[in-house]
Write an enzyme that holds these catalytic residues in place. Structure first.
Site, PDB file in Angstrom:
ATOM      1  N   ASP A 176      68.722  66.232  68.989  1.00 54.27           N
ATOM      2  CA  ASP A 176      68.133  65.223  69.878  1.00 54.27           C
ATOM      3  C   ASP A 176      67.995  63.875  69.170  1.00 54.27           C
ATOM      4  O   ASP A 176      66.934  63.265  69.183  1.00 54.27           O
ATOM      5  CB  ASP A 176      66.766  65.698  70.385  1.00 54.27           C
ATOM      6  N   TYR A 204      71.933  59.846  74.355  1.00 56.51           N
ATOM      7  CA  TYR A 204      70.974  59.474  75.402  1.00 56.51           C
ATOM      8  C   TYR A 204      71.451  58.277  76.225  1.00 56.51           C
ATOM      9  O   TYR A 204      70.650  57.544  76.792  1.00 56.51           O
ATOM     10  CB  TYR A 204      69.570  59.215  74.827  1.00 56.51           C
ATOM     11  N   HIS A 229      59.085  71.269  78.389  1.00 55.93           N
ATOM     12  CA  HIS A 229      60.192  72.238  78.534  1.00 55.93           C
ATOM     13  C   HIS A 229      59.719  73.681  78.356  1.00 55.93           C
ATOM     14  O   HIS A 229      60.492  74.543  77.958  1.00 55.93           O
ATOM     15  CB  HIS A 229      61.326  71.922  77.543  1.00 55.93           C
ATOM     16  N   VAL A 249      63.065  70.169  72.743  1.00 55.24           N
ATOM     17  CA  VAL A 249      61.660  69.779  72.612  1.00 55.24           C
ATOM     18  C   VAL A 249      61.568  68.826  71.420  1.00 55.24           C
ATOM     19  O   VAL A 249      62.011  69.176  70.320  1.00 55.24           O
ATOM     20  CB  VAL A 249      60.768  71.014  72.390  1.00 55.24           C
ATOM     21  N   HIS A 250      61.007  67.650  71.644  1.00 60.27           N
ATOM     22  CA  HIS A 250      61.055  66.606  70.612  1.00 60.27           C
ATOM     23  C   HIS A 250      59.911  66.766  69.619  1.00 60.27           C
ATOM     24  O   HIS A 250      59.000  65.939  69.518  1.00 60.27           O
ATOM     25  CB  HIS A 250      61.046  65.226  71.260  1.00 60.27           C
TER      26      HIS A 250
HETATM   27 FE   LIG Z   1      67.340  67.993  75.662  1.00 64.14          FE
END
Ligand SMILES: [Fe+2]
Length: 472
Positions: free
Chosen positions: A172, A204, A333, A361-362
């Site tokens: 991510d 992104y 999530h 998940v960040h």
């Molecule tokens: Fe994602």
């Protein structure tokens, strides 16, 4: 004196009651592992402006840009080289030679373009160079006929059970100032990752109006400083889907599949979203959270036939990459990976997968070795239990993208969650031999060598001993 001692007695008693209450409440609530006390200062996460130096382009007519490499076959003797030219198609040739040889070889690739909304891509080149020697440094050049650029990479050692190898883990990533910090920390880490296992969500670009694909270009220029020199192994995330039926695009993943090629046919896969490679002592299986995975689907059928092929005497370490985590105790999530877990978790336990890396998940989280395979809807057994044949699940979606950190966690911390922290960072999985691998997670707000979480992994096939005491 007397009055002060008499006034301190009740406050001491009150203090004792509070401490007792805290201890009791923590015993009731905290049946899980550790939630880090480190709380990162919340700042806005913004993309770096397009004129930032990290997106800079070398000068020269039709200069190759966005150069990236990935493994090009099943065992590590081939590399796929990809790049973009903007002025005209130019040459799709790669010149390459080993460090020990002056004789240049040539491989011929292909070029293509695509359109998406009002965007037309540059000329995207992909060229596989094959029959390389193991464990050898190669130089390569692209841009033949116009502006040439030179890079290098080192092929992995021949596949074998005790071959040490060091993987980096990034997920991510995006292209914010935090993304740049993550990549710099990975590059500066003294453990020296040799290949990145990337767990999905690259640029992104889809966060912009019309999925502004200029941000796919800028992202590829940003990461070139690493991925032109060492392979990144790609996993597709939800930000690669780019589904746009309103412009007549009936299939997802268009920009991603045009820009990033993977060697899926080498593992008999029928689509680039699920595939496997061997690299040194590791067998790496990449799965797609956003392709059909239910019974009878192509991905299901492939994985069912793939897992029995893994020979742990040849590749002791069985690693799975996917985007959406199965075990995730953040509010973000939450349970998104549940249906895939239901389908595949029994296989992961049966085949003793060592570790599963996911993103999405960040934040960061590492699980105990647990399984929830006893659950069958009607038997009431629905709590994950310790299982030494189960993988460790690691969420490493903390690359630093524009959507910011996931900070809200479900409480209490579940028993399966060994460590969790809402910080940006990367990890290193350092395989020593067939029995031991050293794993460390590094948050961006520490020095390059600092380990915020670490653990010795014991191989599930060769040394299936409970290693939870080795985690810090
Ligand atoms: Fe994602």
């Amino acid at each position: 004196m007397g009055s002060s001692s008499s006034s301190s007695s009740p406050s001491l008693a009150a203090f004792a009651v509070i401490v007792l209450a805290l201890v009791l409440s923590s015993a009731v609530l905290c049946n899980g592992g550790k939630t880090s006390v480190y709380v990162r200062k919340l700042e806005k996460t913004v993309d770096m402006p397009l004129d930032s130096d990290v997106f800079g382009l070398p000068s020269g007519y039709n200069v190759p840009q966005q150069v990236h490499i990935t493994q090009g076959d099943h065992v590590g003797k081939a590399v796929i080289v990809s790049w973009v030219t903007e002025d005209e198609p130019g040459s799709s040739t790669v010149l390459y030679w080993s460090e020990n040889s002056k004789q240049k070889k040539m491989a011929e690739g292909k070029v293509k373009t695509y359109k998406f909304y009002n965007y037309t891509s540059g000329y995207i080149h992909h060229c596989a160079i094959r029959n390389l020697e193991f464990n050898t440094k190669y130089y390569y050049m692209v841009g033949v006929g116009h502006t040439m650029r030179k890079f290098w990479f080192t092929t992995p050692p021949e596949v074998g059970p005790d071959v040490p190898y060091t993987f980096g883990l990034i997920g991510d990533l995006g292209q914010t100032f935090d993304s740049n910090s993550t990549l710099t920390h990975y590059e500066q880490n003294p453990r020296k990752g040799q290949t990145v296992l990337f767990v999905g969500d690259l640029s992104y670009a889809d966060n912009y109006p019309n999925h502004d694909n200029v941000r796919w270009d800028s992202w590829a220029r940003f990461v070139e400083r690493s991925v032109a020199y060492q392979p990144w192994i790609w996993t597709a995330g939800n930000h690669e889907i780019d589904f746009a039926p309103e412009i007549g695009e009936t299939k997802p993943f268009k920009p991603y599949t045009h820009r990033y090629h993977v060697p899926y046919r080498a593992s008999k896969s029928t689509a680039p979203f699920w595939y496997s490679i061997k690299r040194a002592s590791a067998y790496i299986i990449v799965l797609s959270s956003y392709s059909a995975y239910g019974m009878y689907t192509p991905q299901y059928q492939w994985l069912k036939e793939e897992l029995p092929k893994v020979n742990r005497s040849e590749t002791p370490w069985l690693i799975v990459l996917m985007h959406s985590p199965w075990y995730n105790s953040y509010s973000y999530h939450y349970m998104e990976g549940e249906t895939m877990r239901v389908m595949y978790e029994p296989w992961f336990v049966q085949y003793k997968v060592d570790v599963v890396f996911a993103g999405h998940v960040h934040a960061y989280e590492r699980s105990e070795r647990v399984s929830n395979i006893a659950y069958n809807i009607v038997n009431g057994i629905c709590i994950p239990v310790k299982n030494q044949s189960a993988p460790v699940y690691i969420t490493i979606g903390d690359g630093g993208n524009i959507e910011g950190l996931a900070t809200n966690m479900t409480e209490p911390q579940p028993a399966y969650s060994a460590y969790r922290e809402a910080s940006f960072g990367h990890a290193i999985f350092d395989i020593k031999n067939r029995t031991h691998a050293y794993y460390s997670w590094h948050r961006n707000h520490d020095g390059y060598a600092v380990e915020a979480d670490s653990m010795w992994f014991f191989n599930r096939f060769w040394h299936p001993v409970d290693e939870s005491a080795t985690s810090q």
